[in-house]
Write a protein that holds these residues in place. Structure first.
Motif, mmCIF file in Angstrom:
data_model
loop_
_atom_site.group_PDB
_atom_site.id
_atom_site.type_symbol
_atom_site.label_atom_id
_atom_site.label_comp_id
_atom_site.label_asym_id
_atom_site.label_seq_id
_atom_site.Cartn_x
_atom_site.Cartn_y
_atom_site.Cartn_z
ATOM 1 N N LEU A 12 19.984 36.900 53.479
ATOM 2 C CA LEU A 12 20.435 37.527 52.242
ATOM 3 C C LEU A 12 20.670 36.457 51.178
ATOM 4 C CD1 LEU A 12 22.948 40.094 53.765
ATOM 5 C CD2 LEU A 12 20.589 40.509 53.047
ATOM 6 N N HIS A 13 20.349 36.799 49.929
ATOM 7 C CA HIS A 13 20.436 35.856 48.819
ATOM 8 C C HIS A 13 21.320 36.418 47.707
ATOM 9 C CE1 HIS A 13 17.118 33.589 50.632
ATOM 10 N NE2 HIS A 13 16.528 34.755 50.833
ATOM 11 N N LEU A 14 21.647 35.562 46.743
ATOM 12 C CA LEU A 14 22.376 36.036 45.567
ATOM 13 C C LEU A 14 21.542 37.143 44.933
ATOM 14 C CD1 LEU A 14 24.951 35.374 43.872
ATOM 15 C CD2 LEU A 14 23.477 33.989 42.413
ATOM 16 N N PRO A 15 22.090 38.344 44.793
ATOM 17 C CA PRO A 15 21.235 39.486 44.456
ATOM 18 C C PRO A 15 20.786 39.582 43.002
ATOM 19 C CG PRO A 15 23.489 40.208 44.813
ATOM 20 C CD PRO A 15 23.443 38.753 45.185
ATOM 21 N N PHE A 16 21.432 38.862 42.095
ATOM 22 C CA PHE A 16 21.023 38.926 40.691
ATOM 23 C C PHE A 16 21.256 37.575 40.040
ATOM 24 C CE2 PHE A 16 25.462 39.990 40.949
ATOM 25 C CZ PHE A 16 26.051 39.458 39.822
ATOM 26 N N GLU A 17 20.545 37.337 38.963
ATOM 27 C CA GLU A 17 20.749 36.116 38.187
ATOM 28 C C GLU A 17 21.973 36.314 37.303
ATOM 29 O OE1 GLU A 17 17.225 35.235 36.014
ATOM 30 O OE2 GLU A 17 15.981 34.987 37.795
ATOM 31 N N VAL A 18 22.990 35.499 37.533
ATOM 32 C CA VAL A 18 24.257 35.667 36.811
ATOM 33 C C VAL A 18 24.111 35.082 35.414
ATOM 34 C CG1 VAL A 18 26.729 35.194 36.833
ATOM 35 C CG2 VAL A 18 25.487 35.497 39.004
ATOM 36 N N ALA A 19 24.376 35.906 34.417
ATOM 37 C CA ALA A 19 24.268 35.454 33.022
ATOM 38 C C ALA A 19 25.558 34.747 32.610
ATOM 39 C CB ALA A 19 23.971 36.640 32.107
ATOM 40 N N ASP A 20 26.611 35.496 32.393
ATOM 41 C CA ASP A 20 27.935 34.939 32.094
ATOM 42 C C ASP A 20 28.917 35.426 33.143
ATOM 43 O OD1 ASP A 20 27.481 33.481 29.645
ATOM 44 O OD2 ASP A 20 27.243 35.413 28.652
ATOM 45 N N TYR A 21 30.003 34.670 33.311
ATOM 46 C CA TYR A 21 31.037 35.057 34.262
ATOM 47 C C TYR A 21 32.395 34.994 33.584
ATOM 48 C CZ TYR A 21 34.450 34.635 38.045
ATOM 49 O OH TYR A 21 35.549 34.804 38.857
ATOM 50 N N VAL A 22 33.125 36.081 33.653
ATOM 51 C CA VAL A 22 34.467 36.191 33.092
ATOM 52 C C VAL A 22 35.397 36.688 34.190
ATOM 53 C CG1 VAL A 22 35.925 37.403 31.405
ATOM 54 C CG2 VAL A 22 33.624 36.661 30.760
ATOM 55 N N ASP A 23 36.600 36.155 34.236
ATOM 56 C CA ASP A 23 37.569 36.596 35.242
ATOM 57 C C ASP A 23 38.843 37.065 34.549
ATOM 58 O OD1 ASP A 23 38.120 37.054 37.961
ATOM 59 O OD2 ASP A 23 39.400 35.301 38.023
ATOM 60 N N PHE A 24 39.362 38.198 35.015
ATOM 61 C CA PHE A 24 40.561 38.779 34.411
ATOM 62 C C PHE A 24 41.785 38.584 35.310
ATOM 63 C CE2 PHE A 24 37.295 40.937 31.915
ATOM 64 C CZ PHE A 24 37.863 40.945 30.651
ATOM 65 N N TYR A 25 42.860 39.223 34.918
ATOM 66 C CA TYR A 25 44.193 38.998 35.500
ATOM 67 C C TYR A 25 44.916 40.346 35.430
ATOM 68 C CZ TYR A 25 48.630 36.198 35.803
ATOM 69 O OH TYR A 25 49.824 35.614 36.152
ATOM 70 N N ALA A 26 44.361 41.363 36.175
ATOM 71 C CA ALA A 26 44.681 42.758 35.887
ATOM 72 C C ALA A 26 45.730 43.379 36.788
ATOM 73 C CB ALA A 26 43.404 43.593 35.963
ATOM 74 N N SER A 27 46.188 42.671 37.819
ATOM 75 C CA SER A 27 47.192 43.225 38.719
ATOM 76 C C SER A 27 48.593 42.868 38.239
ATOM 77 C CB SER A 27 46.986 42.682 40.136
ATOM 78 O OG SER A 27 48.123 42.939 40.938
ATOM 79 N N GLU A 28 49.385 43.880 37.957
ATOM 80 C CA GLU A 28 50.765 43.613 37.530
ATOM 81 C C GLU A 28 51.556 42.970 38.668
ATOM 82 O OE1 GLU A 28 54.741 45.753 35.605
ATOM 83 O OE2 GLU A 28 52.891 46.925 35.894
ATOM 84 N N ASN A 29 51.312 43.399 39.903
ATOM 85 C CA ASN A 29 52.033 42.800 41.030
ATOM 86 C C ASN A 29 51.727 41.311 41.132
ATOM 87 O OD1 ASN A 29 53.196 45.296 42.206
ATOM 88 N ND2 ASN A 29 51.050 45.844 42.508
ATOM 89 N N HIS A 30 50.448 40.957 41.012
ATOM 90 C CA HIS A 30 50.070 39.543 41.077
ATOM 91 C C HIS A 30 50.672 38.761 39.914
ATOM 92 C CE1 HIS A 30 47.659 35.954 41.673
ATOM 93 N NE2 HIS A 30 47.162 36.068 40.449
ATOM 94 N N ALA A 31 50.557 39.319 38.699
ATOM 95 C CA ALA A 31 51.059 38.605 37.526
ATOM 96 C C ALA A 31 52.570 38.388 37.618
ATOM 97 C CB ALA A 31 50.704 39.378 36.262
ATOM 98 N N ARG A 32 53.291 39.382 38.111
ATOM 99 C CA ARG A 32 54.745 39.218 38.246
ATOM 100 C C ARG A 32 55.081 38.190 39.327
ATOM 101 N NH1 ARG A 32 57.856 42.168 35.169
ATOM 102 N NH2 ARG A 32 57.120 44.139 34.276
ATOM 103 N N ASN A 33 54.342 38.211 40.419
ATOM 104 C CA ASN A 33 54.605 37.218 41.470
ATOM 105 C C ASN A 33 54.353 35.806 40.963
ATOM 106 O OD1 ASN A 33 55.312 39.109 43.420
ATOM 107 N ND2 ASN A 33 53.210 39.338 44.153
ATOM 108 N N VAL A 34 53.243 35.608 40.264
ATOM 109 C CA VAL A 34 52.948 34.289 39.713
ATOM 110 C C VAL A 34 54.035 33.862 38.734
ATOM 111 C CG1 VAL A 34 51.336 32.998 38.263
ATOM 112 C CG2 VAL A 34 50.470 34.472 40.082
#
Length: 404
Positions: free
Chosen positions: A106-128
């Motif tokens: 198995l290979h990387l299934p698509f050519e990645v154009a741009d990559y963005v990462d979010f921070y959407a869990s309130e539980n995670h954000a509060r713990n941090v």
């Protein structure tokens, strides 16, 4: 057992049909595949055998042509594939193009154009917030309930599941250090996330509204945003994550189309602050997803984060990502951010599970505050499907190698 018959209850049955890219043993030729149970259908070869008009979209070495074709075509291709693997009259034509999953690469299934990462869990954000700002009046930053916070990552280091991850080196400075030091990260971590794959692009200067989410996003996959916490802690002020995140991001080899997850859609958590119109989803279709994730270290499950608890949805993240006029490209990938639930066994990072190393995990392979060389991390997940079935998401695994 007929070749396209799968056991009852298999999470990769005809109700799922995730897409990937594979090559056969002894061949370097990559082609689009569709998973059916423990087999892979050579979708391009099947399409040609059946004289399908979609053969050109399914015959290349990546999913990008299919991604770019748009929502109507995505639905049409899915209907065709479902018929090919369920209608008995297709069996003779399809059988030669089914290959055991164990026999392919198995290979990387698509050519990645741009990559963005979010921070959407309130539980995670509060713990941090509690870990790093214990004296703050509020564990959340002032903007957190008003917009999905994110950062731009490095598309060139997105790797497919099974790829080894070399321990990164970088600058770090602990409270006891007079000056920064350089060396391998001593606090290597994971983040259990869900990645969303953009298909249809959008022109620069044209924001994508919440209502157009499914016109642009093809599907989703599991994602592990590997993180060097000591490097991150020293470098992230004032511009956010950089080298502490950019060395590797692992994704599944299988992309689950959104059309396979209609039964898993749920209403997101109640909004506690009024939202600006472009993010206000009160009258929109619900785009939370009930995904049940498991995190294992060296085969031992350490956490089961529920994606249904995520405060910001993928539709809101896409709307925010483009609200300034930023364009979408086929193959754009954006991560949900760490998925953490409210319970101690629902946390999506070792940072939280060990409370920044204070409370190490007691694993069969020894105590772990952060990852050691040789550790293997595996993410798996499933979602509710039609008629009581489960929709399996392709796993994400990676093993930590010593720094070079």
């Amino acid at each position: 057992m007929p070749p396209f018959d799968v056991p009852e209850g298999d999470p990769f049955g005809p109700h799922n049909l995730p897409y990937g890219v594979f090559s056969r043993s002894g061949s370097d030729t990559r082609t689009v595949g569709v998973r059916l149970g423990d087999q892979v259908l050579d979708a391009g070869a099947a399409a040609r055998a059946l004289a399908s008009p979609y053969a050109s979209l399914l015959s290349g070495p990546t999913l990008n042509p299919l991604l770019a074709a748009g929502r109507t075509t995505w639905s049409d291709v899915r209907r065709a594939l479902t018929a090919w693997v369920t209608v008995p009259s297709h069996q003779e034509a399809i059988a030669p193009f089914l290959h055991p999953l164990s026999s392919v690469t198995l290979h990387l299934p698509f050519e990645v154009a741009d990559y963005v990462d979010f921070y959407a869990s309130e539980n995670h954000a509060r713990n941090v917030g509690r870990i790093f700002r214990p004296d703050a009046a509020d564990s959340l930053t002032p903007n957190w309930k008003h917009l999905p916070i994110g950062y731009h990552g490095r598309s060139g280091t997105v790797v497919v599941s099974g790829t080894d991850v070399v321990r990164p080196a970088g600058q770090r400075r602990s409270p006891s250090d007079a000056v920064p030091v350089f060396g391998p990260s001593a606090r290597l971590d994971i983040e259990a996330e869900v990645g969303f794959v953009v298909g249809a692009p959008s022109p620069m200067g044209s924001p994508v509204p919440l209502s157009a989410f499914r016109d642009h996003v093809f599907g989703l996959c599991l994602l592990n945003d590997w993180s060097a916490r000591d490097v991150q802690a020293w470098e992230y002020v004032p511009l956010g994550p950089f080298l502490g995140k950019s060395f590797a991001t692992s994704v599944s080899a299988w992309i689950t189309p959104l059309d396979a997850l209609d039964e898993a859609r749920v209403t997101p958590p109640e909004r506690t602050h009024p939202l600006l119109p472009y993010l206000d989803d009160a009258t929109e279709e619900p785009y939370g997803y009930d995904l049940r994730i498991s995190v294992a270290v060296n085969g031992h499950v350490v956490s089961e984060p529920p994606f249904s608890t995520m405060y910001w949805t993928a539709a809101q993240q896409l709307a925010h990502l483009t609200v300034n006029g930023a364009s979408l490209r086929t193959g754009d990938l954006y991560g949900s951010g760490t998925v953490s639930g409210p319970a101690p066994d629902q946390l999506g990072s070792l940072l939280e599970l060990t409370w920044n190393g204070r409370d190490p995990l007691d694993l069969p392979t020894g105590k772990r505050a952060f990852l050691e060389d040789g550790d293997e991390v595996t993410l798996t997940a499933w979602a509710p499907g039609p008629h009581g079935t489960r929709v399996g998401l392709g796993e994400v695994s990676g093993t930590v190698l010593p720094a070079g």
